[in-house]
Structure formats: C-alpha cells, structure tokens
Design a protein around this motif. Structure first.
Motif, PDB file in Angstrom:
ATOM      1  N   UNK A 287      25.276  61.488  24.484  1.00 46.92           N
ATOM      2  CA  UNK A 287      24.394  61.488  23.317  1.00 46.92           C
ATOM      3  C   UNK A 287      25.165  61.199  22.033  1.00 46.92           C
ATOM      4  N   UNK A 288      26.357  61.754  21.914  1.00 50.32           N
ATOM      5  CA  UNK A 288      27.178  61.509  20.723  1.00 50.32           C
ATOM      6  C   UNK A 288      27.603  60.050  20.679  1.00 50.32           C
ATOM      7  N   UNK A 289      27.977  59.490  21.808  1.00 44.48           N
ATOM      8  CA  UNK A 289      28.341  58.074  21.847  1.00 44.48           C
ATOM      9  C   UNK A 289      27.169  57.197  21.412  1.00 44.48           C
ATOM     10  N   UNK A 290      25.973  57.558  21.837  1.00 43.31           N
ATOM     11  CA  UNK A 290      24.794  56.795  21.427  1.00 43.31           C
ATOM     12  C   UNK A 290      24.571  56.897  19.918  1.00 43.31           C
ATOM     13  N   UNK A 291      24.758  58.089  19.371  1.00 44.22           N
ATOM     14  CA  UNK A 291      24.603  58.272  17.925  1.00 44.22           C
ATOM     15  C   UNK A 291      25.629  57.447  17.165  1.00 44.22           C
ATOM     16  N   UNK A 292      26.871  57.434  17.639  1.00 45.46           N
ATOM     17  CA  UNK A 292      27.913  56.644  16.981  1.00 45.46           C
ATOM     18  C   UNK A 292      27.637  55.154  17.091  1.00 45.46           C
ATOM     19  N   UNK A 293      27.149  54.716  18.227  1.00 43.87           N
ATOM     20  CA  UNK A 293      26.823  53.298  18.382  1.00 43.87           C
ATOM     21  C   UNK A 293      25.692  52.888  17.436  1.00 43.87           C
ATOM     22  N   UNK A 294      24.695  53.762  17.272  1.00 42.93           N
ATOM     23  CA  UNK A 294      23.603  53.462  16.354  1.00 42.93           C
ATOM     24  C   UNK A 294      24.085  53.431  14.907  1.00 42.93           C
ATOM     25  N   UNK A 295      24.913  54.407  14.543  1.00 40.34           N
ATOM     26  CA  UNK A 295      25.472  54.426  13.186  1.00 40.34           C
ATOM     27  C   UNK A 295      26.409  53.243  12.979  1.00 40.34           C
ATOM     28  N   UNK A 296      27.158  52.885  14.016  1.00 38.81           N
ATOM     29  CA  UNK A 296      28.029  51.718  13.926  1.00 38.81           C
ATOM     30  C   UNK A 296      27.255  50.436  13.722  1.00 38.81           C
ATOM     31  N   UNK A 297      26.102  50.305  14.352  1.00 36.91           N
ATOM     32  CA  UNK A 297      25.261  49.123  14.147  1.00 36.91           C
ATOM     33  C   UNK A 297      24.793  49.045  12.697  1.00 36.91           C
TER      34      UNK A 297
END
Length: 373
Positions: A333-343
């Motif tokens: 879940x944290x990786x998904x949040x970081x990927x979304x913020x990174x986008x």
C-alpha cells in the motif's frame, strides 16, 4: 515536559506544512519557511509543491522576476530564496557567517588582498554596470578584479564578492531549469531600498522556532550558521523549554501547540537540501543515524521521501524516470501511495510519459524504532 520522537516528528511536519498541503499563497509559504536553500534551481519549486495545495512553477518564477522573492547567500553562507522583506534584515544578521566561510575557504588564497579595497572596487564595478543597465556575472566581476590583483586566486576573488557585499542573483538565474553563469547584483539596486541592520538574533530565533521548533540551541546554530546563541535563547522571556528523550533542552515559542503524535502523515517527496533535512544538528526526529550517513554526504543533502513522517528512502528524477530507493522493505500500500505521489511529481516537473522504478531496499535497519541520529 519530555517530548518523545513522534511528538517532535508530527509537530515539525505540521509547522513545515508536510502533514497536509496548505492553502497558502507561495509568498506566504516562503515567509513561513524563512528561507529555502537554492543551490539547485529546481529544489525550492519541489519543496513548495510538496507543501502547497495549489502551486505551479510559474508561481515562484513570477515572484523571482517581480522581486518579491530573491536568491542570494544567506544561512550557512549558502544560496537561499527568501522574501525580499526578509532578505533586507537577514543578510546583515548573517554577515559573520559569511565572513567565517570566506576566511575558512579562501583566507590563505586572499592573504595579500586588502578586503576593504576589494569590497569598494567590487561595489564600484557593480554600480557602473547597474548605471549602464547591465548585470555582471561571477566570471565577469572576477576578471575585473584580477586586473587589480592578477596574482590572486581567481576563484577566491569571485567567491569573496558575495560574502563581502549583499549580492542577489537575479532571474532568470535560479528559476526552474535555468543554469549558466551566476549574475551578481547589489541587493539595494535590485530591491530599490537599503538593508536593515536594526534587528538582533532574537528575531531569527523566533522565526526559526515557529517553522522548525521545538529545537535545541545547537539546532538553531546548525540551521543559521550563527554561533553563541545559548545566552541569547536563555534570555528570551517568550520561550518555553522542554526536553527530548535524551535529556536535551528544547526551546519553543510560548503558546505554540504541539501536534498529536497519532496524526496521519502522508507520503511526501522532498528535494535536494530540503528545509526539513537541513534545519537540525540532531535529525533523529525524522531519520536514523544510518539513514543520515546515506542522505547527508559531505555538503550534499540528497532528495528523500517520507513514509509515515519519517525518511523512508531516497529518490532521483532524470531521463524521464523517477527512481526510488527505500531504506527498508515497504508494504504494498505504501509503494502504491509513493507511485501515485511520484506520478504527480513528474507531472509537476513537466515529465511526459514518465516512468517510476524501484531499486532494492538498502537495508532493513532504518526503521523508525532504530537509534536516533
């Protein structure tokens, strides 16, 4: 009252606008943060983007071109962006820091140069350029000074000017994506007003604590470059004191609230030399000692990302690819949040069809519960 690590973490994030993006005008955010370190031209932009609910590159660029925000040597004798209204009192206050940096780096190289004469000659050259509607770059002012001191170290001559005189580096230097030779302009010429020497260190201490407190004397000194602040802070009647878990005395403005340690903290990407990371001698409130060794290398402070308010790893954006290197394994879940913020970060940076990649975790020793830095 003893403040544990999590209270310090959440209070700092709250004051740094990192618990929730703030609906503030960019100029007000710059004032709240006191100054944004700006050796890397893009870093202040990303720092504000991470903190503000509505921020574009044009917002800061317009403030630089309009003169409301200026870029020049300030805290720790390094390049910073600050409000013009703050620069006029900050620059005289940190003059001892600039003098110390010049003597430490180039004292021997400039031992045969009269600094008073150097100051006046550089001022005259800059004034002549201003009257002609020109701006001198660092190499140009250096070469003009070498006519007087041909045997002197040219790098030292160029550097000395920005420590002896209140210099600002005018746009387009310092705006997003712009490099090139650094322009030198006397602050009074660019701002249209003189500097204000009527403020004492107490004002800077109060501004620091409002943005970074609670903090120790050593923290304030590490951030500002000023020394001998213990007596100053001990004598300020509007400060209250706490202690951290190691017994260190922490100061804060009386009446400022502490954050709830249970407040959720979203993931955030912080740029090179971000305010949060450079502002403390003891960075244990948001990173471990091992993480500090990886993030703070020599004079460099590498970009980091926060997970639950603590440094979770480092990142880099180049060639259309945002690369994240966690310090320890992260939940899906944290990786998904970081990927979304990174986008969202890549969209802000104007990276079209950007790609997010992960490097393997460095170590599993950097978790929040590890010994503090």
């Amino acid at each position: 009252m003893i403040l544990d690590r999590r209270v310090l973490n959440r209070t700092t994030l709250d004051r740094q606008l990192l618990l929730a993006r703030a609906a503030l005008p960019p100029a007000e955010a710059v004032a709240r943060l006191v100054a944004l370190q700006g050796q890397e031209a893009d870093a202040p932009y990303i720092g504000l983007w991470s903190r503000l609910a509505s921020f574009t590159q044009d917002d800061l660029t317009a403030l630089l071109h309009g003169g409301q925000v200026v870029r020049g040597p300030l805290l720790r004798a390094t390049q910073h962006l600050s409000l013009a209204d703050d620069y006029v009192w900050l620059r005289p206050l940190v003059q001892p820091v600039l003098d110390r940096a010049r003597k430490g780096a180039f004292g021997r190289a400039l031992k045969d140069v009269d600094h008073a004469e150097l100051t006046e000659l550089a001022r005259a050259h800059l004034a002549d350029a201003h009257r002609d509607g020109r701006v001198l770059t660092r190499p140009q002012i250096r070469d003009l000074l070498r006519e007087r001191w041909p045997q002197a170290d040219p790098v030292a001559l160029g550097y000395a000017v920005q420590t002896l005189l209140p210099i600002v580096h005018t746009p387009p230097n310092g705006v997003w994506g712009r490099g090139g030779a650094t322009p030198f302009t006397l602050a009074e010429h660019w701002l249209g007003r003189p500097l204000d020497t009527g403020f004492a260190a107490e004002r800077l201490v109060r501004r620091y604590l409002a943005a970074f407190g609670p903090a120790s004397v050593m923290d304030v000194q590490a951030w500002s470059g000023l020394t001998r602040l213990r007596t100053v802070m001990e004598g300020m009647p509007d400060l209250r004191t706490y202690r951290d878990e190691t017994g260190r005395v922490l100061y804060d403005l009386d009446g400022l609230p502490l954050a709830d340690p249970g407040t959720p903290a979203p993931v955030r990407f912080l740029p090179w030399f971000d305010n949060l990371v450079v502002a403390y001698a003891d960075r244990g409130r948001f990173m471990t000692a091992e993480q500090r060794k990886a993030v703070c290398v020599g004079a460099a402070i590498y970009p980091t990302f926060l997970v639950d308010g603590f440094v979770g790893g480092m990142w880099n954006l180049g060639g259309g690819v945002l690369t994240a290197e966690p310090f320890h394994p992260l939940p899906a879940q944290v990786r998904e949040e970081l990927e979304a913020e990174g986008a969202r970060l890549m969209a802000f940076a104007g990276v079209e069809e950007g790609r997010f990649t992960w490097l393997p975790p460095r170590t599993d020793s950097g978790r929040e519960g590890s010994p503090t830095a």
